[in-house]
Design a protein around this motif. Structure first.
Motif, mmCIF file in Angstrom:
data_model
loop_
_atom_site.group_PDB
_atom_site.id
_atom_site.type_symbol
_atom_site.label_atom_id
_atom_site.label_comp_id
_atom_site.label_asym_id
_atom_site.label_seq_id
_atom_site.Cartn_x
_atom_site.Cartn_y
_atom_site.Cartn_z
ATOM 1 N N PRO A 110 4.557 0.949 -4.068
ATOM 2 C CA PRO A 110 4.773 -0.382 -4.634
ATOM 3 C C PRO A 110 5.940 -0.441 -5.627
ATOM 4 N N GLY A 111 6.185 0.627 -6.362
ATOM 5 C CA GLY A 111 7.316 0.635 -7.289
ATOM 6 C C GLY A 111 8.645 0.519 -6.570
ATOM 7 N N THR A 112 8.758 1.187 -5.442
ATOM 8 C CA THR A 112 9.976 1.115 -4.638
ATOM 9 C C THR A 112 10.120 -0.270 -4.024
ATOM 10 N N VAL A 113 9.030 -0.812 -3.515
ATOM 11 C CA VAL A 113 9.062 -2.154 -2.929
ATOM 12 C C VAL A 113 9.408 -3.178 -4.005
ATOM 13 N N GLY A 114 8.842 -3.024 -5.193
ATOM 14 C CA GLY A 114 9.159 -3.921 -6.300
ATOM 15 C C GLY A 114 10.626 -3.825 -6.707
ATOM 16 N N THR A 115 11.164 -2.611 -6.712
ATOM 17 C CA THR A 115 12.578 -2.427 -7.046
ATOM 18 C C THR A 115 13.467 -3.063 -5.978
ATOM 19 N N PRO A 173 -1.076 0.148 -14.025
ATOM 20 C CA PRO A 173 -1.339 0.084 -12.586
ATOM 21 C C PRO A 173 -0.050 0.172 -11.768
ATOM 22 N N SER A 174 -0.099 0.913 -10.679
ATOM 23 C CA SER A 174 1.091 1.038 -9.824
ATOM 24 C C SER A 174 1.468 -0.310 -9.217
ATOM 25 N N ALA A 175 0.518 -1.218 -9.101
ATOM 26 C CA ALA A 175 0.795 -2.538 -8.526
ATOM 27 C C ALA A 175 1.623 -3.417 -9.467
ATOM 28 N N VAL A 176 1.627 -3.112 -10.746
ATOM 29 C CA VAL A 176 2.431 -3.870 -11.709
ATOM 30 C C VAL A 176 3.870 -3.380 -11.575
ATOM 31 N N VAL A 177 4.729 -4.250 -11.044
ATOM 32 C CA VAL A 177 6.117 -3.860 -10.756
ATOM 33 C C VAL A 177 7.141 -4.730 -11.485
ATOM 34 N N SER A 217 0.828 -1.209 0.000
ATOM 35 C CA SER A 217 0.000 0.000 0.000
ATOM 36 C C SER A 217 0.863 1.259 0.000
ATOM 37 N N PHE A 218 2.148 1.120 0.281
ATOM 38 C CA PHE A 218 3.064 2.251 0.277
ATOM 39 C C PHE A 218 4.149 2.027 -0.766
#
Length: 173
Positions: free
Chosen positions: A44-49, A95-99, A41-42
């Motif tokens: 997601p692009g950074t978490v995916g990276t 979508p921001s969730a797609v990482v 929820s915070f």
């Protein structure tokens, strides 16, 4: 009907927010949502990276440069389809969730700066996140003009190129 409208992407429904059930409903979602990191929820692009960084460190123990080249090529080609598929199912263009795009693009950065210290990798991470989040030109051009799975992947690949360019310029000084 415009292709930018969520109902045109996913007829009969509006945008969806992915959850763990959605993540596990199709293998493409598992990959495109970064094995769940895109559900954050915070940022997601950074978490995916960050997941891309951690997975690079593990995979690099087993892969040669040739192995990386094959994995990255397959991940880009497959990523175009899986990111497009998940975006359509969510009813959102990018979508921001797609990482998956962040993960693969950061693998490229890390592969091309290796060997690098932890600090060097951290600098690469910060630069990549800057370029991906702020989207200065030419990244913003690709983000605006190229749509679908190719667009989702391409702007992050350009962000990786910009990151590598800055690192190369820094190293040459």
């Amino acid at each position: 009907m415009s292709t930018d409208h969520p109902a045109a992407i996913n007829p009969g429904s509006g945008p969806r927010r992915p959850n763990s059930r959605f993540l596990l409903s199709h293998p493409a979602h598992l990959f495109s949502l970064g094995f769940g990191t895109g559900l954050s929820s915070f940022a997601p692009g950074t978490v995916g990276t960050l997941f891309g960084w951690a997975s690079y460190l593990v995979l690099n123990l087993y892969l040669t440069v040739t192995g990386w080249a094959v994995l990255i090529a397959a991940s880009i080609i497959g990523g175009i389809w899986i990111c497009s598929f998940t975006a359509r199912k969510l009813g959102v263009q990018d979508p921001s969730a797609v990482v998956w795009d962040e993960i693969v693009a950061f693998w490229i950065v890390l592969l091309l700066i290796t060997p690098a210290s932890f600090v060097g990798q951290l600098v690469a991470f910060v630069l990549f996140r800057f370029f991906d989040a702020v989207k200065p030109p030419p990244i913003s051009y690709f983000d605006r003009t190229v749509k679908g799975g190719l667009g989702i992947m391409l702007d992050d690949l350009v962000a990786a190129f910009c990151t590598l360019l800055v690192i190369a310029l820094w190293r040459s000084i």
